[in-house]
Design an enzyme around this catalytic site. Structure first.
Site, PDB file in Angstrom:
ATOM      1  N   SER A 225       0.802  -1.221   0.000  1.00 45.10           N
ATOM      2  CA  SER A 225       0.000   0.000   0.000  1.00 45.10           C
ATOM      3  C   SER A 225       0.836   1.273   0.000  1.00 45.10           C
ATOM      4  O   SER A 225       0.361   2.329  -0.425  1.00 45.10           O
ATOM      5  CB  SER A 225      -0.942   0.020   1.206  1.00 45.10           C
ATOM      6  OG  SER A 225      -0.212  -0.044   2.426  1.00 45.10           O
TER       7      SER A 225
ATOM      8  N   HIS B  85      -0.162   6.485   6.102  1.00 49.15           N
ATOM      9  CA  HIS B  85       0.404   6.247   4.773  1.00 49.15           C
ATOM     10  C   HIS B  85       0.979   7.553   4.237  1.00 49.15           C
ATOM     11  O   HIS B  85       0.559   8.641   4.664  1.00 49.15           O
ATOM     12  CB  HIS B  85      -0.663   5.737   3.800  1.00 49.15           C
ATOM     13  CG  HIS B  85      -0.995   4.292   3.963  1.00 49.15           C
ATOM     14  ND1 HIS B  85      -1.879   3.835   4.926  1.00 49.15           N
ATOM     15  CD2 HIS B  85      -0.553   3.185   3.306  1.00 49.15           C
ATOM     16  CE1 HIS B  85      -1.975   2.518   4.841  1.00 49.15           C
ATOM     17  NE2 HIS B  85      -1.181   2.097   3.863  1.00 49.15           N
TER      18      HIS B  85
END
Length: 266
Positions: free
Chosen positions: A37, A247
């Site tokens: 990811s 992230h």
């Protein structure tokens, strides 16, 4: 005499075509992005298809690098949630013998880092969080390290002539920074940072053993971690978007990873 000169000119043209043109085309090459990811779009909030489980999008560092090097063929194999097993089974088959550049970012899911983060967020007990981090760090040594060796070997076998750059993960927090007392404690933040340090150590060691380059994201992101005085390059906890939390955001991909990758590749 004229016919000899004409033949000689044709000969020189053929030599030039053989010795110059192939190298020019070979320099363009083929780039294949492998990973999890962190190599795709969670954190950027911009997706090709928000319903696609791989969660790819246009603002990630592999896509941005490919856009800046438009003469290079680009293959995006990265997928959110990928482990080393997924990379071996589903992504490495996208490599070919003519691949000239590979970026590879995988490992966090092998040690259950998402579960560790979630536990640290939900628990009110520092020790419970720290114990979970310590278990993940042990798994990085006992499970991830040999898994990376296998993965890196498979990459080299599938792309024998490629330059391979292993991309690391950043630390998430500046300890004692501007976040105050709310959210995670500094003890929990320190533990989570230590997990990033362990991942970097394992990935760096295995990269060197495979003859690959390691791009350490920690010094790149440290001035822009959560609680730092600079603008954050990683997303914080977002209860309505848990899968986008922790992230790299748009700036993290562009100003962090892309800039670091360009410094290596030009």
């Amino acid at each position: 005499m004229r016919s000899i000169k004409a033949l000689f000119a044709v000969f020189l043209a053929i030599v030039a075509a053989v010795t110059i043109s192939p190298s020019a085309y070979a320099a363009d090459g083929k780039y294949v992005a492998l990973g999890d990811s962190y190599a795709v779009a969670p954190g950027t909030r911009t997706y090709d298809d928000p319903n696609d489980a791989c969660r790819r999008g246009p603002l990630t560092y592999p896509r941005l690098w490919a856009a800046q090097h438009s003469s290079v063929a680009f293959v995006e194999a990265s997928c959110s949630g990928a482990t080393t097993t997924d990379v071996i089974n589903s992504q490495i088959p996208r490599l070919t013998a003519d691949t000239t550049l590979v970026t590879l970012q995988v490992g966090g899911n092998d040690v259950g880092f998402v579960d560790v983060l979630t536990n640290c967020i939900l628990t009110i007990d520092d020790r419970d969080c720290i114990n979970g981090v310590e278990a993940a760090k042990q798994a990085a040594q006992s499970i991830l390290s040999p898994a990376l060796a296998q993965t890196y070997g498979a990459v080299r076998a599938a792309a024998p002539n490629a330059r391979v750059i292993v991309i690391g993960y950043p630390r998430l927090y500046t300890i004692g920074g501007s976040c105050g007392i709310f959210g995670l404690s500094d003890a929990e933040r320190t533990a989570m940072n230590s997990a990033a340090d362990t991942l970097a150590s394992v990935m760096s060691s295995r990269s060197a053993a495979a003859g690959f380059e390691f791009l350490d994201a920690r010094p790149v992101f440290d001035p822009h971690t959560l609680c730092s005085s600079g603008s954050a390059w990683v997303t914080s906890l977002e209860w309505d978007k848990i899968n986008e939390s922790y992230h790299p955001n748009t700036a993290g991909h562009r100003d962090g990873y892309l800039a670091a990758l360009n410094a290596r590749t030009g």
